[in-house]
Design a protein around this motif. Structure first.
Motif, PDB file in Angstrom:
ATOM      1  N   ASP A 152      10.455   2.915   0.050  1.00 19.94           N
ATOM      2  CA  ASP A 152       9.940   1.949  -0.915  1.00 19.94           C
ATOM      3  C   ASP A 152      10.827   1.264  -2.289  1.00 19.94           C
ATOM      4  O   ASP A 152      10.512   0.895  -2.429  1.00 19.94           O
ATOM      5  CB  ASP A 152       8.626   2.623  -0.856  1.00 19.94           C
ATOM      6  N   LEU A 205       4.354   7.379  10.259  1.00 22.35           N
ATOM      7  CA  LEU A 205       3.990   5.586   9.440  1.00 22.35           C
ATOM      8  C   LEU A 205       3.611   4.408  10.487  1.00 22.35           C
ATOM      9  O   LEU A 205       2.529   4.111  10.255  1.00 22.35           O
ATOM     10  CB  LEU A 205       5.515   4.752   9.584  1.00 22.35           C
ATOM     11  N   PHE A 212       2.173   4.605   0.184  1.00 19.49           N
ATOM     12  CA  PHE A 212       1.866   6.093   1.572  1.00 19.49           C
ATOM     13  C   PHE A 212       1.031   7.366   1.264  1.00 19.49           C
ATOM     14  O   PHE A 212       2.109   7.560  -0.463  1.00 19.49           O
ATOM     15  CB  PHE A 212       2.981   6.183   2.270  1.00 19.49           C
ATOM     16  N   VAL A 271      -0.644   5.057  10.160  1.00 25.80           N
ATOM     17  CA  VAL A 271      -1.202   4.827   8.969  1.00 25.80           C
ATOM     18  C   VAL A 271      -0.721   2.801   8.781  1.00 25.80           C
ATOM     19  O   VAL A 271      -1.765   2.334   7.966  1.00 25.80           O
ATOM     20  CB  VAL A 271      -0.767   5.298   7.455  1.00 25.80           C
ATOM     21  N   VAL A 274      10.460   8.306   2.653  1.00 19.15           N
ATOM     22  CA  VAL A 274       9.456   7.122   3.065  1.00 19.15           C
ATOM     23  C   VAL A 274       9.389   6.694   0.929  1.00 19.15           C
ATOM     24  O   VAL A 274       9.788   5.841   1.120  1.00 19.15           O
ATOM     25  CB  VAL A 274       7.855   7.041   2.906  1.00 19.15           C
ATOM     26  N   THR A 318       7.479   0.522   5.521  1.00 18.19           N
ATOM     27  CA  THR A 318       8.286   0.624   4.468  1.00 18.19           C
ATOM     28  C   THR A 318       9.406  -0.759   4.141  1.00 18.19           C
ATOM     29  O   THR A 318       9.194  -1.665   5.032  1.00 18.19           O
ATOM     30  CB  THR A 318       9.097   1.502   4.420  1.00 18.19           C
ATOM     31  N   ARG A 325      -0.668  12.850   2.882  1.00 20.41           N
ATOM     32  CA  ARG A 325      -0.247  13.553   4.841  1.00 20.41           C
ATOM     33  C   ARG A 325       0.677  14.251   4.885  1.00 20.41           C
ATOM     34  O   ARG A 325       1.105  14.592   4.423  1.00 20.41           O
ATOM     35  CB  ARG A 325       0.388  11.866   4.972  1.00 20.41           C
ATOM     36  N   MET A 381       1.286  -1.466   0.484  1.00 19.06           N
ATOM     37  CA  MET A 381       0.446  -0.071  -0.071  1.00 19.06           C
ATOM     38  C   MET A 381       0.841   1.474   0.156  1.00 19.06           C
ATOM     39  O   MET A 381       1.556   1.061   0.949  1.00 19.06           O
ATOM     40  CB  MET A 381      -1.043  -0.217   1.449  1.00 19.06           C
ATOM     41  N   HIS A 413       1.787   1.710   7.873  1.00 22.56           N
ATOM     42  CA  HIS A 413       3.096   2.146   6.731  1.00 22.56           C
ATOM     43  C   HIS A 413       3.608   1.317   6.685  1.00 22.56           C
ATOM     44  O   HIS A 413       4.807   1.664   7.560  1.00 22.56           O
ATOM     45  CB  HIS A 413       2.570   3.343   5.605  1.00 22.56           C
TER      46      HIS A 413
END
Lengths: 415, 415
Positions: free
Chosen positions: A413, A112, A3, A115, A409, A119, A7, A1, A117
């Motif tokens: 990622d 992070l 990021f 949510v 991020v 990485t 945000r 998913m 998330h």
């Protein structure tokens, strides 16, 4: 998913950590005096470690006292993206220099977590020990050690002005960690910092994309002379080491003025002498000075002049000079891909931004020697820093933080 | 009964006291580091008081810590002839500076005791507190207080570099006496001292008849600036107090060189700054400097230049300057009759002698303000002083001692 680029920073949460920090090692009105490895530094470290734990980070401390908080990546075997700065301050320091960069790292992790998330690469946040060099010389000694520039034993043996060594004080405050210093792969290093210059504030620009560092050359110089009476000793029989150091510092300042039209700077930063008493000529002194210029060749020329000034000062005061240490940093050291990434994220986020160089030294400078590195600057009122009047606001830091977060991020990622 | 001119010093007895002193507060090889009101100073004082008692002297300590040993006169209502100097040293001091003058006073009393000679006037010997100013600034503070130059409260409030005040330390070592400081009639004051210059040694002359002192002007100057980062702060936004002090000290040294052909001296003696660290401009500094010349008008001109240099240094470093203290001494201050007496006694005793000025400051300078005063110099190897290599021999001191003894007795016995 992915990021989402929508945000934004939780500025109030971030600011609450800045305000907690501002209570530890209070100095002059509005400022901090949180010297490296002091009791105040220990209190700040303890709080930072507690926060890291609350954010789910695995905390390690290396043998130079630097604190790492690691957030696992989806592929945790990949080298981490490192984000940080320092929590120590000058004796008349501000509340933002270094601190904002470390706590931005912490806030980034919290964002992070918010949510969920994960990485691809792990992210580590770091508080480097003794960036300032305000109690142990030289500055940036722990990041320098991490980057293989300084031997650990040498770092531990650095004396403080007040007596105990770096190693003694690490042990005393309980931050002599067992993790080896450096020697591992780092994917990249990001450091957010207040600009420590007036450009962003004057131009009302939100984010500084740091393209490079001023080329800087420094020296620690020792002079040896002979004690004698200040009264009867004829001028041509004097070997006054205090005077030799004073002559060097004045000559260095003169060099700075000669290059000031093009932004050059030269600094008489420190002078100690012994016995340094009214009735006696001093037989020992040390001086610290440096020169800086945006153009590397010009900086090199200034450094040559500084070294010539050492010899001349010694000759004029009839003392012996010895250059105990030299250092250099800056130049075109930041990674072009990362600089471009930061600039692109600022654009995507819609923040005003500009390229600019860093004029101060930073831990990031040493990190460039082992991994792609860049920095992000945020505004700093009137460029005032290393002073209790150092000032910025959470609104001024937020855009830089958002750029940091999305850049890190993206970097972590990437495929 | 007259005191026979054939009497000579008991050099071995005198030297045994010098050697005992050389064991207390040992510094670098051959030297002493017996700072005022330190534990070592206390130990030396205790021994001196014991010696005074053994010599039958009535010991009093005044409220500035100066120790007086009194030998009654035949007419004890007359003001005493005072003889003395100081037992404290510089941090890298020698074994003779000051000490020889105090212990010569003690030996003089012993010599009178040997033959049972009672002088018409009482004789007192004195150890002045903190002549050197090596721990508490300014120097010669106790004799200055005795002569009405300094208020006692001010003297007690002088801070040491290591923390406690002059008054604290007097109390701690048990030498805060109850006798009022000064305020009484003194017939005359004699001080024997090593020359602290090369003349007698170079010319192989036995006794220096001190005719006057170099005119000397000193200043303690404070600069105030503003802390800032050594990196980004532009040259024209800097207010570096360390640099202001360095500029002053260099300018003062330059003044000394301009007048060196006629024996002028100027000294950059002391510089302290805060924070005085590599990464930050200092916002506070203090500097101590002085100028000296044998010709009073020239010395005055040098002092004017020194004061102009304060303003110029502050201007160039964009700091504020404040002259916290100034002092002056020297000039044609010694009593012509006493100088003649000393010269005559040297002739009668058959010692080679010459007139010469004193270039250093001495407690005698303050005593000239309240009574006829003079000094006697003895050789000092190569003129080296305020250094552990300071050197002389008992054979070199003896002639000066004999001149002192016979001059003091003649002065005390006069009708």
């Amino acid at each position: 998913m992915a990021f989402p680029i929508t945000r934004r920073m939780d500025a109030d949460r971030f600011w609450s950590t800045m305000e907690a920090s501002a209570q530890i090692g209070v100095g002059r009105e509005g400022g901090l005096s949180r010297l490296a490895l002091s009791d105040a530094d220990k209190a700040m470290r303890d709080l930072f470690v507690e926060w890291c734990g609350q954010a789910g980070l695995a905390v390690t401390v290396d043998a130079a006292g630097s604190i790492f908080g690691r957030r696992a990546g989806a592929d945790d075997s990949l080298p981490p993206v490192l984000v940080g700065s320092h929590l120590d301050t000058q004796a008349n320091g501000g509340r933002f220099d270094g601190i904002a960069g470390v706590l931005a790292g912490l806030e980034l992790v919290r964002a992070l977590n918010d949510v969920g998330h994960v990485t691809r690469r792990p992210i580590e946040i770091v508080n480097w020990t003794n960036e300032e060099g305000a109690r142990f010389s030289p500055p940036m000694v722990a990041s320098g050690c991490f980057a293989g520039q300084y031997a650990l034993d040498w770092v531990h043996a650095r004396p403080s002005d007040d007596g105990p060594t770096f190693g003694d004080e690490l042990k005393r405050i309980g931050y002599l960690g067992e993790t080896p210093v450096g020697g591992r792969s780092i994917d990249s290093y990001f450091e957010l910092h207040i600009e420590q210059g007036p450009v962003l504030d004057a131009e009302k620009v939100q984010v500084g994309v740091v393209t490079h560092g001023y080329a800087s050359y420094g020296a620690l110089v020792e002079f040896r002379g002979e004690t004698a009476h200040t009264g009867p000793t004829p001028m041509d029989k004097r070997h006054n080491a205090l005077l030799a150091a004073a002559r060097l510092l004045v000559a260095v300042d003169d060099i700075g003025w000669e290059y000031s039209a093009t932004g050059g700077k030269a600094t008489a930063a420190r002078l100690v002498a012994w016995p340094n008493k009214p009735g006696i000529l001093s037989d020992w002194s040390q001086a610290v000075c440096d020169v800086r210029h945006d153009d590397p060749d010009t900086a090199r020329a200034m450094a040559d002049r500084m070294h010539a000034a050492v010899t001349e000062a010694a000759t004029l005061a009839a003392c012996e000079a010895k250059i105990l240490d030299t250092w250099e940093w800056g130049g075109r050291i930041f990674d072009r891909a990362l600089v471009n990434l930061v600039r692109r994220k600022a654009q995507e986020l819609g923040y005003s931004h500009r390229d600019l160089p860093s004029q101060a030294g930073h831990d990031a400078y040493f990190m460039t020697r082992i991994c792609p590195t860049t920095m992000i600057f945020t505004p700093c009122k009137d460029g005032i820093t290393h002073n209790n009047a150092e000032f910025t606001t959470k609104e001024e830091i937020s855009p830089g933080f958002d750029v940091l977060m999305h850049s890190v991020v993206a970097q972590a990622d990437r495929g």
